[in-house]
Design a protein around this motif. Structure first.
Motif, PDB file in Angstrom:
ATOM      1  N   GLU A   6       0.831  -1.201   0.000  1.00  0.00           N
ATOM      2  CA  GLU A   6       0.000   0.000   0.000  1.00  0.00           C
ATOM      3  C   GLU A   6       0.867   1.254   0.000  1.00  0.00           C
ATOM      4  OE1 GLU A   6      -3.606   2.098   2.619  1.00  0.00           O
ATOM      5  OE2 GLU A   6      -2.872   0.100   3.148  1.00  0.00           O
ATOM      6  N   GLY A   7       2.012   1.196   0.714  1.00  0.00           N
ATOM      7  CA  GLY A   7       2.931   2.330   0.705  1.00  0.00           C
ATOM      8  C   GLY A   7       3.494   2.585  -0.680  1.00  0.00           C
ATOM      9  N   PHE A   8       3.877   1.511  -1.392  1.00  0.00           N
ATOM     10  CA  PHE A   8       4.367   1.664  -2.760  1.00  0.00           C
ATOM     11  C   PHE A   8       3.294   2.281  -3.655  1.00  0.00           C
ATOM     12  CE2 PHE A   8       7.543  -1.992  -2.171  1.00  0.00           C
ATOM     13  CZ  PHE A   8       8.578  -1.101  -1.942  1.00  0.00           C
ATOM     14  N   ALA A   9       2.021   1.971  -3.374  1.00  0.00           N
ATOM     15  CA  ALA A   9       0.935   2.452  -4.235  1.00  0.00           C
ATOM     16  C   ALA A   9       0.524   3.887  -3.910  1.00  0.00           C
ATOM     17  CB  ALA A   9      -0.274   1.525  -4.120  1.00  0.00           C
ATOM     18  N   ARG A  10       0.338   4.186  -2.605  1.00  0.00           N
ATOM     19  CA  ARG A  10      -0.224   5.491  -2.239  1.00  0.00           C
ATOM     20  C   ARG A  10       0.588   6.241  -1.186  1.00  0.00           C
ATOM     21  NH1 ARG A  10      -4.418   2.082  -3.191  1.00  0.00           N
ATOM     22  NH2 ARG A  10      -4.293   1.211  -1.101  1.00  0.00           N
ATOM     23  N   GLY A  11       1.640   5.624  -0.654  1.00  0.00           N
ATOM     24  CA  GLY A  11       2.394   6.240   0.435  1.00  0.00           C
ATOM     25  C   GLY A  11       1.787   5.853   1.764  1.00  0.00           C
ATOM     26  N   LYS A  12       2.634   5.369   2.702  1.00  0.00           N
ATOM     27  CA  LYS A  12       2.093   4.904   3.975  1.00  0.00           C
ATOM     28  C   LYS A  12       3.222   4.768   4.980  1.00  0.00           C
ATOM     29  CE  LYS A  12      -0.959   1.308   5.852  1.00  0.00           C
ATOM     30  NZ  LYS A  12      -2.103   2.193   6.050  1.00  0.00           N
ATOM     31  N   ASN A  13       2.891   4.939   6.265  1.00  0.00           N
ATOM     32  CA  ASN A  13       3.855   4.696   7.331  1.00  0.00           C
ATOM     33  C   ASN A  13       3.974   3.196   7.574  1.00  0.00           C
ATOM     34  OD1 ASN A  13       4.633   7.334   8.003  1.00  0.00           O
ATOM     35  ND2 ASN A  13       2.772   7.660   9.184  1.00  0.00           N
ATOM     36  N   VAL A  14       5.199   2.672   7.546  1.00  0.00           N
ATOM     37  CA  VAL A  14       5.452   1.257   7.813  1.00  0.00           C
ATOM     38  C   VAL A  14       6.476   1.182   8.938  1.00  0.00           C
ATOM     39  CG1 VAL A  14       4.963   0.602   5.432  1.00  0.00           C
ATOM     40  CG2 VAL A  14       7.303   1.119   6.098  1.00  0.00           C
ATOM     41  N   THR A  15       6.614  -0.013   9.525  1.00  0.00           N
ATOM     42  CA  THR A  15       7.551  -0.209  10.624  1.00  0.00           C
ATOM     43  C   THR A  15       8.905  -0.605  10.078  1.00  0.00           C
ATOM     44  OG1 THR A  15       5.745  -0.916  12.075  1.00  0.00           O
ATOM     45  CG2 THR A  15       7.992  -1.468  12.754  1.00  0.00           C
TER      46      THR A  15
ATOM     47  N   GLY B 207      13.174  -1.564  10.407  1.00  0.00           N
ATOM     48  CA  GLY B 207      13.894  -2.622  11.094  1.00  0.00           C
ATOM     49  C   GLY B 207      14.194  -2.293  12.551  1.00  0.00           C
ATOM     50  N   ASP B 208      14.239  -0.986  12.911  1.00  0.00           N
ATOM     51  CA  ASP B 208      14.497  -0.593  14.292  1.00  0.00           C
ATOM     52  C   ASP B 208      13.211  -0.455  15.089  1.00  0.00           C
ATOM     53  OD1 ASP B 208      13.437   1.557  13.005  1.00  0.00           O
ATOM     54  OD2 ASP B 208      15.009   2.976  13.551  1.00  0.00           O
ATOM     55  N   GLY B 209      12.066  -0.861  14.508  1.00  0.00           N
ATOM     56  CA  GLY B 209      10.796  -0.769  15.203  1.00  0.00           C
ATOM     57  C   GLY B 209      10.143   0.596  15.124  1.00  0.00           C
ATOM     58  N   GLN B 210      10.795   1.555  14.491  1.00  0.00           N
ATOM     59  CA  GLN B 210      10.245   2.901  14.372  1.00  0.00           C
ATOM     60  C   GLN B 210       9.416   3.034  13.096  1.00  0.00           C
ATOM     61  OE1 GLN B 210      10.668   5.174  16.881  1.00  0.00           O
ATOM     62  NE2 GLN B 210      11.719   3.487  17.934  1.00  0.00           N
ATOM     63  N   SER B 211       8.454   3.953  13.140  1.00  0.00           N
ATOM     64  CA  SER B 211       7.602   4.200  11.980  1.00  0.00           C
ATOM     65  C   SER B 211       8.384   4.975  10.923  1.00  0.00           C
ATOM     66  CB  SER B 211       6.357   4.972  12.394  1.00  0.00           C
ATOM     67  OG  SER B 211       5.526   5.244  11.275  1.00  0.00           O
ATOM     68  N   VAL B 212       8.319   4.491   9.675  1.00  0.00           N
ATOM     69  CA  VAL B 212       9.016   5.116   8.553  1.00  0.00           C
ATOM     70  C   VAL B 212       8.002   5.356   7.436  1.00  0.00           C
ATOM     71  CG1 VAL B 212      10.824   4.866   6.816  1.00  0.00           C
ATOM     72  CG2 VAL B 212      11.187   3.973   9.117  1.00  0.00           C
ATOM     73  N   PHE B 213       7.992   6.559   6.866  1.00  0.00           N
ATOM     74  CA  PHE B 213       7.070   6.826   5.763  1.00  0.00           C
ATOM     75  C   PHE B 213       7.645   6.280   4.463  1.00  0.00           C
ATOM     76  CE2 PHE B 213       5.429   9.456   2.266  1.00  0.00           C
ATOM     77  CZ  PHE B 213       4.080   9.187   2.411  1.00  0.00           C
ATOM     78  N   LEU B 214       6.882   5.421   3.811  1.00  0.00           N
ATOM     79  CA  LEU B 214       7.284   4.854   2.522  1.00  0.00           C
ATOM     80  C   LEU B 214       6.519   5.589   1.425  1.00  0.00           C
ATOM     81  CD1 LEU B 214       9.025   2.595   1.309  1.00  0.00           C
ATOM     82  CD2 LEU B 214       7.014   1.137   1.326  1.00  0.00           C
ATOM     83  N   PRO B 215       7.185   6.417   0.617  1.00  0.00           N
ATOM     84  CA  PRO B 215       6.480   7.203  -0.400  1.00  0.00           C
ATOM     85  C   PRO B 215       6.038   6.322  -1.560  1.00  0.00           C
ATOM     86  CG  PRO B 215       8.843   7.518  -0.611  1.00  0.00           C
ATOM     87  CD  PRO B 215       8.640   6.664   0.615  1.00  0.00           C
ATOM     88  N   PRO B 216       5.021   6.742  -2.319  1.00  0.00           N
ATOM     89  CA  PRO B 216       4.598   5.974  -3.487  1.00  0.00           C
ATOM     90  C   PRO B 216       5.701   5.934  -4.540  1.00  0.00           C
ATOM     91  CG  PRO B 216       3.507   8.120  -3.451  1.00  0.00           C
ATOM     92  CD  PRO B 216       4.204   7.973  -2.129  1.00  0.00           C
TER      93      PRO B 216
ATOM     94  N   GLU C  91       6.475   5.253 -14.694  1.00  0.00           N
ATOM     95  CA  GLU C  91       5.408   4.444 -15.292  1.00  0.00           C
ATOM     96  C   GLU C  91       5.630   2.949 -15.073  1.00  0.00           C
ATOM     97  OE1 GLU C  91       3.339   3.741 -19.710  1.00  0.00           O
ATOM     98  OE2 GLU C  91       4.821   5.318 -19.392  1.00  0.00           O
ATOM     99  N   MET C  92       6.870   2.466 -15.250  1.00  0.00           N
ATOM    100  CA  MET C  92       7.157   1.050 -15.090  1.00  0.00           C
ATOM    101  C   MET C  92       6.908   0.590 -13.657  1.00  0.00           C
ATOM    102  SD  MET C  92       8.063  -1.902 -16.181  1.00  0.00           S
ATOM    103  CE  MET C  92       8.763  -1.601 -17.816  1.00  0.00           C
ATOM    104  N   ALA C  93       7.401   1.354 -12.675  1.00  0.00           N
ATOM    105  CA  ALA C  93       7.236   0.975 -11.273  1.00  0.00           C
ATOM    106  C   ALA C  93       5.759   0.968 -10.881  1.00  0.00           C
ATOM    107  CB  ALA C  93       8.021   1.925 -10.370  1.00  0.00           C
ATOM    108  N   ARG C  94       5.012   1.998 -11.306  1.00  0.00           N
ATOM    109  CA  ARG C  94       3.581   2.026 -10.975  1.00  0.00           C
ATOM    110  C   ARG C  94       2.834   0.863 -11.625  1.00  0.00           C
ATOM    111  NH1 ARG C  94       4.406   7.680 -11.718  1.00  0.00           N
ATOM    112  NH2 ARG C  94       3.618   7.538 -13.854  1.00  0.00           N
ATOM    113  N   SER C  95       3.230   0.502 -12.851  1.00  0.00           N
ATOM    114  CA  SER C  95       2.596  -0.632 -13.522  1.00  0.00           C
ATOM    115  C   SER C  95       2.854  -1.931 -12.761  1.00  0.00           C
ATOM    116  CB  SER C  95       3.121  -0.743 -14.959  1.00  0.00           C
ATOM    117  OG  SER C  95       2.631  -1.901 -15.594  1.00  0.00           O
TER     118      SER C  95
END
Length: 252
Positions: free
Chosen positions: A32-41, A43-52, A56-60
């Motif tokens: 979901e983070g790859f698609a729309r951007g989302k906070n994920v956990t 490796g250190d247990g902290q919240s990290v924002f994963l941007p979309p 074109e190739m990556a979105r496909s």
């Protein structure tokens, strides 16, 4: 498959269900983070924002992964909320769906990881080029300002300050990009670490004292090991993909 085997042998599958739930949540949130951007956990247990993802190739590739994952997730979700003893029909349906979708999903995510790596390489090269050009411009400006300062020291000081500000801006841009790439590598490293057997799993092997440790040369490596109990037998698997880094880690 592990839950099915344990229940067929009359063993408790609570630990395996919990591990499946953790993997399910991590993959679902990451996709979901790859698609729309989302906070994920991270490796250190902290919240990290994963941007979309960009391009074109990556979105496909993300769209293709979602098409495969959504019906897959619907089959897995009842297993995450069920009692320790699952219905055989429900479990068999989920296992069959997993066997049919795993390789498809792995192939798409492998392509996505490679595409993101290529994007990161291109961005890093561009940023390095910009930084080099900035340094050359700064050096050129410095030479011009040095000769000009012999005639007009005040004007030369102003130009020198401006060139320094340009270099600082380029360095800040590079640092921000390195932070984003580090967050993506951290998510990938966490996914790989979840493939390895945990200490409590190794302690359940009767008659053997087993310890394992893996430390990749970079954030993600090409090594793998596992200890599997099959009936009265204990099987130990060790694998090593040539090289290290994202491509070797995904292949592992």
């Amino acid at each position: 498959l592990q839950i099915k085997t344990q229940q067929a042998q009359g063993e408790n599958s609570t630990v395996s269900q919990a591990e499946l739930a953790l993997t399910y949540d991590l993959f679902d949130r990451t996709l979901e983070g790859f698609a729309r951007g989302k906070n994920v956990t991270g490796g250190d247990g902290q919240s990290v924002f994963l941007p979309p993802v960009q391009g074109e190739m990556a979105r496909s590739l993300v769209d293709r992964a979602i098409v495969i994952w959504q019906p897959y997730a619907q089959q897995l979700y009842p297993l995450l909320t069920a009692t320790p003893t699952l219905g055989s029909t429900q479990l068999n349906t989920a296992v069959t769906h997993a066997l049919d979708r795993n390789l498809q999903l792995l192939e798409v995510m492998n392509q996505l990881t490679s595409e993101l790596q290529h994007q990161a390489d291109r961005e890093a090269t561009l940023l390095q080029l910009c930084q080099t050009i900035g340094m050359l411009l700064a050096l050129t400006n410095f030479g011009v300002l040095l000769s000009h300062s012999l005639r007009k020291l005040k004007a030369g000081d102003t130009e020198l300050v401006r060139a320094h500000a340009q270099i600082q801006a380029l360095n800040q841009q590079l640092a921000a990009e390195n932070l984003r790439l580090g967050a993506e590598l951290d998510v990938t490293r966490r996914l790989q670490q979840m493939l390895l057997p945990r200490e409590d799993e190794l302690l359940q092997v009767v008659g053997l004292d087993i310890a394992g440790f893996m430390e990749p040369a970079t954030e993600v490596g090409g090594d793998y090991y596992d200890v599997l109990t099959c009936g009265e037998s204990v099987k130990i698997g060790i694998g090593d993909v040539v090289g290290h880094g994202l491509e070797s880690g995904v292949l592992t």
